[in-house]
Design an enzyme around this catalytic site. Structure first.
Site, mmCIF file in Angstrom:
data_model
loop_
_atom_site.group_PDB
_atom_site.id
_atom_site.type_symbol
_atom_site.label_atom_id
_atom_site.label_comp_id
_atom_site.label_asym_id
_atom_site.label_seq_id
_atom_site.Cartn_x
_atom_site.Cartn_y
_atom_site.Cartn_z
ATOM 1 N NE ARG A 27 2.163 4.425 1.446
ATOM 2 C CZ ARG A 27 0.849 3.610 1.422
ATOM 3 N NH1 ARG A 27 1.215 2.850 -0.063
ATOM 4 N NH2 ARG A 27 0.774 3.027 2.587
ATOM 5 C CG ASN A 99 0.022 3.672 6.734
ATOM 6 O OD1 ASN A 99 0.434 4.768 6.629
ATOM 7 N ND2 ASN A 99 0.083 2.674 5.399
ATOM 8 N N GLY A 100 -0.598 4.413 9.350
ATOM 9 C CA GLY A 100 -2.092 4.879 10.709
ATOM 10 C C GLY A 100 -2.939 5.079 11.527
#
Ligand code: F6R
Length: 609
Positions: A27, A99-100
């Protein structure tokens, strides 16, 4: 983008967390860390690669018996990559991974500062950790604290949270960011993506937005914001661990390029019935039959696949197609006429901009169709209709097989729409489908056999600072993708130009030895391409000519290096051509000794705006 893993169970947590993070490396990340429950919450984190985290953990022998913990790979958004900005972020009561992006982090930071909190890092995530900490002190209970904090948070997030007072539990919740939850006999897991849990199970939950997952060693429960227990559906992915590994190839990218023949043939076979394209009973054929225009919206490589789709749909159906970059589409107030479908293309199905574009289209009430590779991804669940590209997991950051299968599916859509609109006969459609099922995979196989030759051409490009790709018509679209592939993994600046446009400015950049890759697969335009090639050759360009045997037999083409693609029906030539271009980019990067699968600054799944 950031990767999250969490485990609570009967096994040792550290190796499971590290293996999970390794499976999420694709990722993209710049730092990594874990928090485990071992006589209180213990955090180990570091800037840099997972190998550094592993080293640090080798010295932390006291953590080796922990059976519950969370882990994270960070892709910096707020604050530089550093030890202190890495996740998990911990307080006296909890540790949190995220995450974000918390969009209103400044406002939350002000709220917390007024209440005596200070910050160690520059991250938006720390404000979320401290906010939950604040409410935990008031509520004395994790669930209520998390939901109260969530009322204030704006933006996108998936959180994994451990509380020191609950040493066997993990709490997890998401909004607009991916998160899966799995329960096995040996324990429960959370992760950002399926490859991280595949060694344990291929069955998992994808909690609905705002539903809190509470993981204990032997069970997983879900709660709504009202505190009520709710049921969530399980999903199953038919990918196995082997598919998510390199299988003898030095890099995932090379493995995934080699998977293209099977991936294309699987995609075509999965969408044929009686030799004609078929997308299921609920597919909105009527929309394709009556619409006046089609919008294709996507990012990066997926958007480039959309350009190929535009060519083929306009050619076979005579429907105007507008291809748009998702991040532009959403803020542009696009003109969307009733009944004109918006097709969203995405490998991951989680790309934030594509998702926002989908939501915009849905708000405007036009029909939406998602074409995605990951089953059950957010895009696939929110679109009115979904078609899957069964390419299997794509791990390398640079997308290859996903592009080819997106193109294949768009070809089938074009054939289906052309047939429905009476533009093309069933007999012709059947014939093309047959070729897509057999001849296309065969021709791609032949390109794979040209590997050494392509590697030889790549050697000519390794020292280049700039590379130009030129082509006309569909070859120009292929050049845009070829150029992106080269620049993202080899760090060589490259540009794609419509060959006829060069002389209107850019040709001034061509000097002695400038590498130019000229792609020519369209017989009707071969003569025009020849002129452009001569023009750049006359200015000293180092010309890598990529063409078909058929065209080369007719024209004397200028070339310092010549790559001859296998002959195939002209309509289908993009498939072998892009495979050759992907291999070319791959070899340049590998020859330069770069991290082919994880190019700098890039993330596989771009889940923030
Ligand atoms: C480039 C690449 C990216 C993605 C883009 C969209 O090799 O992979 O440009 O194509 O980030 O991602 P998806 O398809 O997951 O929406």
């Amino acid at each position: 983008m950031c990767g999250i893993i969490g485990y609570t169970g009967v096994k040792k947590a550290v190796p499971i967390l590290l293996a999970g993070l390794a499976a999420l490396e694709y990722r993209g990340y710049d730092s990594a860390g874990i928090a485990v429950q071992e006589n209180g919450l213990k955090v180990v984190k570091t800037k840099g690669r997972l190998s550094l985290l592993r080293e640090k953990l080798e010295h932390a022998t006291h953590l080796q018996h922990a059976t519950c913990g969370i882990g994270h790979t960070r892709w910096a958004t707020h604050g530089e990559p550093s030890d202190v900005n890495s996740h998990p972020h911990a307080t006296a009561h909890l540790a949190l991974v995220h995450n974000g992006i918390i969009e209103n982090y400044a406002q939350i930071a002000a709220f917390l500062t007024e209440r005596g909190y200070t910050f160690l890092s520059q991250t938006d995530t720390e404000t979320a950790a401290l906010l939950i900490d604040h409410y935990y002190k008031e509520e004395k209970e994790p669930q209520k604290a998390i939901f109260r904090a969530l009322q204030m948070l704006r933006g996108a997030f998936a959180f994994g949270i451990c509380f020191a007072d609950y040493p066997d539990r993990i709490y997890a919740i998401r909004k607009d960011s991916p998160l899966i939850v799995a329960s096995t006999e040996a324990g429960a897991l959370i992760a950002s993506d399926v490859p991280a849990i595949l060694p344990h199970t291929n069955v998992y939950y994808r909690p609905e937005e705002g539903v809190l997952a509470v993981l204990e060693k032997a069970q997983v429960s879900f709660y709504s914001a009202a505190g009520k227990q709710v049921q969530q559906k399980t999903e199953r992915l038919d990918w196995n661990v082997e598919q998510a590994q390199k299988g003898g190839f030095p890099h995932f990218m090379l493995k995934e390029i080699h998977e293209e023949p099977q991936a294309i043939s699987r995609t075509v076979s999965a969408h044929l019935k009686d030799g004609l394209p078929y997308f299921g009973e609920n597919f909105p054929t009527e929309v394709l039959k009556s619409c006046r225009a089609i919008h294709v919206v996507a990012c990066g490589t997926a958007m480039h696949a959309g350009l190929i789709g535009k060519r083929i749909i306009e050619r076979l159906c005579r429907i105007p197609v507008r291809v748009e970059i998702a991040s532009e589409f959403r803020y542009r107030n696009p003109i969307l006429e009733e009944n004109d479908p918006v097709i969203l293309l995405s490998q991951s199905g989680e790309t934030a901009d594509t998702l926002a574009a989908l939501r915009h289209a849905r708000e405007k009430g036009v029909p939406t169709l998602a074409i995605v590779n990951v089953n059950g991804s957010t895009l696939s669940r929110e679109a009115d209709h979904v078609l899957y590209t069964p390419a299997g997991p794509e791990i390398a950051v640079a997308s290859t097989k996903a592009y080819s299968v997106q193109c294949a599916l768009l070809y089938l859509l074009a054939l289906h729409a052309g047939l429905a609109r009476g533009q093309i006969s069933a007999e012709t459609v059947r014939e093309i489908c047959q070729k897509m099922q057999h001849e296309v995979p065969e021709s791609v196989e032949k390109v794979l056999e040209m590997n050494d030759e392509i590697c030889g051409c790549a050697k000519e490009l390794t020292d280049a600072e700039h590379v130009f790709y030129i082509g006309r018509d569909v070859d120009f679209d292929l050049c845009t993708e070829s150029s992106l592939k080269l620049k993202e993994i080899s760090y060589i600046h490259s540009e794609a130009y419509a060959a006829g446009e060069l002389k209107h400015g850019t040709i001034s950049l061509i000097t002695h030895g400038t590498p130019v890759v000229a792609l020519s697969t369209v017989p009707a335009l071969a003569g025009k391409m020849l002129s452009a090639m001569r023009e750049v050759a006359a200015r000293g360009a180092m010309l890598l000519t990529v063409t078909t045997k058929q065209i080369a037999a007719k024209e004397e083409l200028p070339a310092d290096r010549l790559l001859l693609l296998p002959d195939i029906d002209e309509l289908l030539a993009p498939f072998p051509a892009i495979c050759a271009m992907q291999l070319l980019a791959y070899h340049v990067s590998a020859l330069k000794g770069l991290d082919v699968d994880k190019p700098r600054h890039l993330a596989k799944s771009v889940t923030v705006e």
